[in-house]
Scaffold this motif. Structure first.
Motif, mmCIF file in Angstrom:
data_model
loop_
_atom_site.group_PDB
_atom_site.id
_atom_site.type_symbol
_atom_site.label_atom_id
_atom_site.label_comp_id
_atom_site.label_asym_id
_atom_site.label_seq_id
_atom_site.Cartn_x
_atom_site.Cartn_y
_atom_site.Cartn_z
ATOM 1 N N GLY A 82 1.457 -7.197 -1.064
ATOM 2 C CA GLY A 82 2.840 -6.913 -0.704
ATOM 3 C C GLY A 82 3.019 -5.695 0.180
ATOM 4 O O GLY A 82 4.126 -5.400 0.616
ATOM 5 N N GLY A 83 1.927 -4.988 0.460
ATOM 6 C CA GLY A 83 1.993 -3.826 1.341
ATOM 7 C C GLY A 83 2.104 -4.251 2.794
ATOM 8 O O GLY A 83 1.957 -5.438 3.124
ATOM 9 N N PRO A 84 2.344 -3.300 3.676
ATOM 10 C CA PRO A 84 2.479 -3.646 5.091
ATOM 11 C C PRO A 84 1.129 -4.028 5.717
ATOM 12 O O PRO A 84 0.100 -3.444 5.395
ATOM 13 N N VAL A 85 1.174 -5.028 6.577
ATOM 14 C CA VAL A 85 0.011 -5.381 7.386
ATOM 15 C C VAL A 85 0.068 -4.445 8.595
ATOM 16 O O VAL A 85 1.113 -4.345 9.245
ATOM 17 N N PRO A 86 -1.020 -3.722 8.883
ATOM 18 C CA PRO A 86 -0.987 -2.754 9.984
ATOM 19 C C PRO A 86 -0.559 -3.391 11.316
ATOM 20 O O PRO A 86 -0.925 -4.528 11.625
ATOM 21 N N GLU A 87 0.212 -2.628 12.059
ATOM 22 C CA GLU A 87 0.737 -3.085 13.351
ATOM 23 C C GLU A 87 -0.394 -3.561 14.276
ATOM 24 O O GLU A 87 -0.275 -4.590 14.936
ATOM 25 N N GLY A 88 -1.477 -2.811 14.301
ATOM 26 C CA GLY A 88 -2.607 -3.191 15.153
ATOM 27 C C GLY A 88 -3.198 -4.534 14.774
ATOM 28 O O GLY A 88 -3.618 -5.311 15.637
ATOM 29 N N ARG A 89 -3.231 -4.812 13.490
ATOM 30 C CA ARG A 89 -3.740 -6.108 13.032
ATOM 31 C C ARG A 89 -2.818 -7.235 13.492
ATOM 32 O O ARG A 89 -3.269 -8.286 13.927
ATOM 33 N N LEU A 90 -1.516 -7.007 13.392
ATOM 34 C CA LEU A 90 -0.553 -8.029 13.846
ATOM 35 C C LEU A 90 -0.589 -8.206 15.357
ATOM 36 O O LEU A 90 -0.360 -9.308 15.858
ATOM 37 N N GLU A 91 -0.874 -7.128 16.074
ATOM 38 C CA GLU A 91 -1.007 -7.245 17.533
ATOM 39 C C GLU A 91 -2.208 -8.125 17.876
ATOM 40 O O GLU A 91 -2.129 -8.970 18.755
ATOM 41 N N ALA A 92 -3.316 -7.901 17.152
ATOM 42 C CA ALA A 92 -4.537 -8.654 17.422
ATOM 43 C C ALA A 92 -4.475 -10.075 16.869
ATOM 44 O O ALA A 92 -4.972 -11.014 17.485
ATOM 45 N N ARG A 93 -3.888 -10.225 15.700
ATOM 46 C CA ARG A 93 -3.802 -11.521 15.013
ATOM 47 C C ARG A 93 -2.388 -11.714 14.486
ATOM 48 O O ARG A 93 -2.117 -11.442 13.322
ATOM 49 N N PRO A 94 -1.459 -12.165 15.315
ATOM 50 C CA PRO A 94 -0.065 -12.305 14.887
ATOM 51 C C PRO A 94 0.110 -13.194 13.656
ATOM 52 O O PRO A 94 1.094 -13.081 12.945
ATOM 53 N N GLU A 95 -0.850 -14.067 13.405
ATOM 54 C CA GLU A 95 -0.747 -14.964 12.256
ATOM 55 C C GLU A 95 -1.317 -14.355 10.980
ATOM 56 O O GLU A 95 -1.288 -14.996 9.914
ATOM 57 N N ALA A 96 -1.809 -13.125 11.037
ATOM 58 C CA ALA A 96 -2.426 -12.484 9.875
ATOM 59 C C ALA A 96 -1.459 -12.431 8.690
ATOM 60 O O ALA A 96 -0.321 -11.995 8.831
ATOM 61 N N ALA A 97 -1.952 -12.853 7.525
ATOM 62 C CA ALA A 97 -1.121 -12.878 6.318
ATOM 63 C C ALA A 97 -1.462 -11.744 5.362
ATOM 64 O O ALA A 97 -0.728 -11.513 4.407
ATOM 65 N N ARG A 98 -2.565 -11.050 5.632
ATOM 66 C CA ARG A 98 -3.026 -10.026 4.690
ATOM 67 C C ARG A 98 -3.402 -8.742 5.400
ATOM 68 O O ARG A 98 -3.816 -8.767 6.555
ATOM 69 N N CYS A 99 -3.295 -7.651 4.664
ATOM 70 C CA CYS A 99 -3.772 -6.370 5.179
ATOM 71 C C CYS A 99 -5.301 -6.437 5.252
ATOM 72 O O CYS A 99 -5.920 -7.343 4.685
ATOM 73 N N VAL A 100 -5.902 -5.502 5.941
ATOM 74 C CA VAL A 100 -7.348 -5.524 6.147
ATOM 75 C C VAL A 100 -8.099 -5.496 4.814
ATOM 76 O O VAL A 100 -9.049 -6.258 4.606
ATOM 77 N N GLN A 101 -7.672 -4.660 3.908
ATOM 78 C CA GLN A 101 -8.356 -4.534 2.622
ATOM 79 C C GLN A 101 -8.316 -5.851 1.826
ATOM 80 O O GLN A 101 -9.335 -6.304 1.308
ATOM 81 N N CYS A 102 -7.154 -6.449 1.721
ATOM 82 C CA CYS A 102 -7.032 -7.711 0.978
ATOM 83 C C CYS A 102 -7.785 -8.843 1.678
ATOM 84 O O CYS A 102 -8.395 -9.689 1.018
ATOM 85 N N GLN A 103 -7.761 -8.871 3.008
ATOM 86 C CA GLN A 103 -8.495 -9.898 3.744
ATOM 87 C C GLN A 103 -9.997 -9.738 3.519
ATOM 88 O O GLN A 103 -10.703 -10.718 3.310
ATOM 89 N N SER A 104 -10.486 -8.505 3.526
ATOM 90 C CA SER A 104 -11.907 -8.251 3.274
ATOM 91 C C SER A 104 -12.297 -8.702 1.882
ATOM 92 O O SER A 104 -13.335 -9.342 1.685
ATOM 93 N N ARG A 105 -11.458 -8.392 0.914
ATOM 94 C CA ARG A 105 -11.718 -8.809 -0.468
ATOM 95 C C ARG A 105 -11.776 -10.336 -0.554
ATOM 96 O O ARG A 105 -12.654 -10.909 -1.196
ATOM 97 N N ARG A 106 -10.856 -10.999 0.111
ATOM 98 C CA ARG A 106 -10.804 -12.472 0.098
ATOM 99 C C ARG A 106 -12.054 -13.073 0.731
ATOM 100 O O ARG A 106 -12.605 -14.041 0.230
ATOM 101 N N GLU A 107 -12.500 -12.499 1.840
ATOM 102 C CA GLU A 107 -13.699 -13.027 2.521
ATOM 103 C C GLU A 107 -14.958 -12.800 1.695
ATOM 104 O O GLU A 107 -15.873 -13.615 1.739
ATOM 105 N N ARG A 108 -15.034 -11.704 0.956
ATOM 106 C CA ARG A 108 -16.207 -11.450 0.109
ATOM 107 C C ARG A 108 -16.293 -12.472 -1.016
ATOM 108 O O ARG A 108 -17.387 -12.817 -1.449
ATOM 109 N N ARG A 109 -15.160 -12.957 -1.495
ATOM 110 C CA ARG A 109 -15.140 -13.941 -2.579
ATOM 111 C C ARG A 109 -15.622 -15.315 -2.130
ATOM 112 O O ARG A 109 -16.024 -16.119 -2.947
ATOM 113 N N ARG A 110 -15.569 -15.604 -0.851
ATOM 114 C CA ARG A 110 -15.972 -16.919 -0.346
ATOM 115 C C ARG A 110 -17.444 -17.104 -0.405
ATOM 116 O O ARG A 110 -18.335 -16.606 -0.241
#
Length: 110
Positions: A82-110
């Motif tokens: 529920g925290g903010p997705v960094p502006e730079g991440r949205l600039e690079a990936r406008p479809e990003a649904a997660r902040c960098v930390q949560c996305q990293s955690r999700r990818e490690r689980r795969r």
């Protein structure tokens, strides 16, 4: 990124993905008239085409989900924490649904 800019970028991405998916859905085996000796490369091309179609379809889903978050007033907020997705991440990936930390955690689980 403001909502108007985000919507324009996402809609542009969606249109480009729709065009790409349309091209990829064409019959890759009918594109070139190849000899039987080229059979292996035809299968490789078909496999590559299938992988590209799958990736484009998944990205299209992500763009549609981002447009829905935009409509719901949730764009730019992490879907997990529920925290903010960094502006730079949205600039690079406008479809990003997660902040960098949560996305990293999700990818490690795969």
């Amino acid at each position: 990124m403001n909502d108007t800019t985000a919507r324009m970028r996402l809609e542009s991405m969606l249109a480009e993905l729709d065009r790409s998916i349309g091209v990829l859905r064409g019959d890759p085996l009918a594109v070139w008239d190849r000899s039987p000796a080229d059979g292996g490369s035809v299968l490789t091309d078909a496999d590559r085409n299938r992988a590209m179609l799958e990736a484009a379809t998944q990205q299209r889903r992500s763009v549609l989900e981002a447009l829905k978050r935009l409509d719901d007033g949730l764009y730019g907020l992490c879907a997990d924490c529920g925290g903010p997705v960094p502006e730079g991440r949205l600039e690079a990936r406008p479809e990003a649904a997660r902040c960098v930390q949560c996305q990293s955690r999700r990818e490690r689980r795969r």
